[in-house]
Design an enzyme around this catalytic site. Sequence first.
Site: not given
Length: 865
Positions: A57, A462
Amino acid sequence: MAVLKLLGILAAIYPVASAVNSQSYTWKNVKIGGGGGFVPGIVFNPSAKGLAYARTDIGGAYRLNADDSWTPLLDFADDSRWNYWGVDALATDPVDPNRLYLATGIWDPNNGQILISTDQGASFTPSQLPFKVGGNMPGRGMGERLAVDPNLNSVLFFGARSGNGLWKSTNFGQTWAKVSSFTSTGTFIPDPTDSSGYNSDKLGIAWVTFDSTSGKSGTATPRIFVGVASNGTSNIFVSQDAGSTWSAVPGQNTTFLPHKGVLSPVEKVLYVSYSDGGGPYDGTLGAIMKYDIANSKWTDITPVSGSDLYFGFGGVGVDLQKPGTIMVAALNSWWPDGQIFRSTNGGSTWSPLWQFGNYPDINKYYSYDDSLAPWLGPNFVDTTLGDLQIGWMMESLSIDPFDSNHFLYGTGSTIYGSRNLLQWDSTHNITLKSMADGIEETSIQGLISPPTGPSLLSAVGDLGGTFFSSSFSAEKNIDGEVALLGFVHNSLTTAPQTEFQNPKWSTSADIDFAGNNPTNIVRIGTGDSSQGKQVALSTDSGASWNQDFGAADNVQGSYNLIYAALSFVEEFAGGKVAFSADGDTVLWRTNSGQGVLVSQFTNPFTSVSSLPSTAAIASDKKNNSIFYGAAGSSFYLSTDGGKTFKVTSSLGSSTSPVKIVVNPGVTGDVWVSTDKGLFHSTNSGSSFTTISGVSQAWAIALGAPSKSGGYPALFAAANIGGLGYFRSDDSGVNWVKINDAAHGFGSVGANVLTADPRIYGRVYIGTNGRGIWYGDASGAAPPPTATAPTTTPTSASTTTTSRPGTTSVPGTTTTKTSTAPTSTSTGVAAAWSQCGGQGWTGPTQCASGSVCTYQNDFYSQCLPQ
Ligand SMILES: *[C@@H]1O[C@H](CO)[C@@H](O)[C@H](O)[C@H]1NC(C)=O
Ligand SMILES: *[C@@H]1O[C@H](CO)[C@@H](O)[C@H](O)[C@H]1NC(C)=O
Ligand SMILES: *[C@@H]1O[C@H](CO)[C@@H](O)[C@H](O)[C@H]1NC(C)=O
Ligand SMILES: *[C@@H]1O[C@H](CO)[C@@H](O)[C@H](O)[C@H]1NC(C)=O
């Protein structure tokens, strides 16, 4: 067309082609050992043995190699194409296995594209789409949304998000048109109230599956199934005429969202996994259904029921060698572990990968091997929530169509798989192994390369903001992915044994070392109040950490302050951190609304009101009392250990400084990158030189000098006649470009840099999605062509020099605003040695063949003529 358009845009932005000469560099990933982030799709080609791809992703796509390692395919993506790293769908051509298609876009402001390859991903041509593609959006594990007609491979279908419907190409993906007869564009929205837009967008079409058995080679496949992210209304549709007309598949159950629709051609069965959430990190109920195509009959074959069913389903794999052998993955079974079920009779009966024995004992029908990424192991995850050894976010599961012993599945942090899968059916005990070697999918927040101890330490997080929800493990963040904390990289080529331990947070936000005591490290984290103080110190190069702020743990001051800082804003602290030269003072620019904080001797943190809460910060690496800050167009200096800051000078017309780096050997020798360029001061910011030719700069770093005793090599992610990564060995006079067309490093503004103080030329680039890279010079540096000012700069004097290899960059105009006194010594300095600079009392004449060359106010050097 798309290529021409792209080039046109580039030409408009960067009228100068390759203004700076390049030096070849060898770029390699720092090995973390595979994964680190979510792998939502794994697809085997049904016609070419051993050919498989994985999509991620935020870290691009990968091709599987025969030795189980993976080759990255999208490392060429640079700042202008950084959204290529969000891959929302992948299709490998069953007719011509050389063809590969990727639907890319992260959900950035730009529209997405289909990337077309005719050489298994060695190169791509983009075909622009008129809408966004959500490679990092909710529902990205559904799929695949993109499919090639197995009977007529010029035909592809792509299911869009956001209500944009179903699209078709008849020319190998080059152009696309909306399928107007397909009207169900999906009703499901994860959270209509989310004003950020992230969760309030329609997930759209979930998957497209051709029934290869319905047609014959050379003509378009008549029967096509399409799954749509809707619930409470029909969500699986079928065409019997190659996509001209569509109808809802009769008898379907619309309670849940269909995540996968996988054909078992010999059985003529469509297996569908369902979850009550869009995924990838939610789902508390679900089902597995099979649709018998010949009889138009649905059967519920969900492996568990009642109180044993507390998850939805994601990955579905069918064994093409053994019709009726299927595997399904619980999408998210957060406790006590993820789960996989296998059936050899088309779902009539199932066996699990583990089972409770005498509670709480678990019979694991597998042995576990994380030798490729030892930090993954059971100690990594939060044991209070179960080991989660098997994984979570298990949206992809595929059985090798040529090898019944081989299967792979993706999780929130890696790929697991087995090479002895058939033992499931014999001894019911397989080897489960981490198999993401080569997939480095981490988002790097901070990097340091101290002069002693391990060469590299990382703060890993992240994408974007991180949040904590008590319904998930403390180690899952916004993508539900495992939040990585960072590593001590004792080796660049071997995966670390462990992450940073105690404390663990959702994300490590930044890291710094003390210049005079470089084994002393500070790191800060991003997490909510339940995760405690978001700052920790190490005196042993990151091997162990302490959090004794407030002098002792029973002194509540700092604990409460940090706690308060966190609970006021619910979750964040984060930000940037700087450690004083001796390692006794922590300056912390929080992201939590608490502004800038400082603590000396682990005393409670106090507010620093004189530095804006948006400031870039840095410590002097020699003088323990000195810190620097930059915000807006102002540069700030503290000489009292970060307690107070004063504006010393301006940074031209800058509005957003990015990074301050300080010469590790010289107090007050400071570089600042901003949206308006690169600035250098040799007097603690009393004045700055504007490095001309640099129109914008992001991450910068100083590393080992090219010559012993020389000025540190300067690295910059910058626009110097074009965006790239550059090195200067003479304080910004001459630059060489060090990245190449194969290494774009994605979004330039998201990346961090550090340079090795022990190895000349070595730089580390931390990316947002493709892990950490290290680069070493592998070719000769192009000769410098610009000369630094040879006259002693006088106040506000302007000197113009020429730029290396440059034809059309404006001349290098260096504006000096301070004076460097020269020595009165009459000796002669040898080539390469010092010949001037503030405080220099040695010779200022250079041996013949070399000329005294100004490097900075503190250092001039005899360089070859
Ligand atoms: C669809 O699923 C959501 C999430 O589980 C649920 O809240 C909603 O009630 C469902 N809608 C229908 C119409 O079933
Ligand atoms: C549809 O599926 C749900 C969930 O599995 C189940 O409770 C319900 O009975 C099913 N409906 C029909 C008509 O089979
Ligand atoms: C499966 O094999 C592993 C390794 O030999 C063993 O530790 C484990 O106990 C076995 N599982 C069962 C349920 O026998
Ligand atoms: C460090 O800087 C402070 C403030 O400028 C100065 O007073 C002090 O003398 C310096 N210390 C050393 C050791 O140079």
